[in-house]
Design a protein around this motif. Structure first.
Motif: not given
Length: 197
Positions: A6, A56, A140, A135-136, A53, A130, A59, A10
């Protein structure tokens, strides 16, 4: 497992932002005020990349159902993700500060703390967004809008002005640092309450 599946993308983006910073900003022989410019105005954005995130994976409904059925609570997973993200954030900023020092810039622990404070605050805004919106991509937008607001409103934001170190003002960074920690805690608490409800 979380780190591998994950977070690597990033982390890679955060490192890319860090590597681009010296290209966009000169970082040789800077005094304290000038050294704050690349740190506050660009490097601090990695807080958004690493923290927003955080929720995330869940989700995706299939992943959410799978993790919800596990013995380890999702909240514990979120806390583990948060801790390693904060450690990576601090590590990246520290290495960049050291690189600036090698380039004969006037950097100090205050600049490191101030950059971390900005990153925590921006990342905390995204993380809380978030948690609430679930909803990532939309989340943002919240820290990015606030970041843009700092160019227009400037020092009118008072203790929540992100670019205070360019004027060699450090007190606002304490407000941003603790507010960032509160936002991150509020995001995890929000997910906990959502789970309970």
């Amino acid at each position: 497992m979380n780190l591998r599946h994950n977070a690597l993308g990033h982390i890679g983006l955060a490192i890319l932002i860090t590597m681009v910073t010296p290209v966009l900003f000169g970082i040789s022989n800077l005094d304290a005020g000038a050294a704050a410019v690349p740190l506050e105005m660009f490097l601090a954005l990695i807080g958004i990349v690493l923290l927003t995130p955080m929720f995330q994976p869940e989700q995706n409904r299939d992943i959410h159902d799978l993790t919800a059925s596990k013995y380890v609570s999702e909240i514990v997973v979120y806390m583990i993700r948060t801790v390693y993200s904060l450690v990576i954030l601090l590590l990246i900023i520290s290495v960049f500060i050291w690189f600036m020092q090698v380039c004969d810039c006037e950097v100090s622990i205050l600049l490191l703390f101030g950059t971390l404070a900005d990153a925590l605050f921006l990342g905390g805004l995204g993380m809380l967004g978030a948690a609430i919106i679930n909803h990532t991509a939309v989340a943002y937008m919240l820290p990015l809008i606030y970041y843009t607001l700092n160019y227009g409103a400037g020092s009118k934001l008072g203790n929540f002005y992100l670019f205070a170190m360019t004027m060699e003002q450090y007190e606002p960074k304490f407000w941003l640092f603790f507010s960032g920690l509160i936002l991150i805690s509020a995001a995890i608490i929000t997910k906990y309450l959502q789970k309970r409800l």
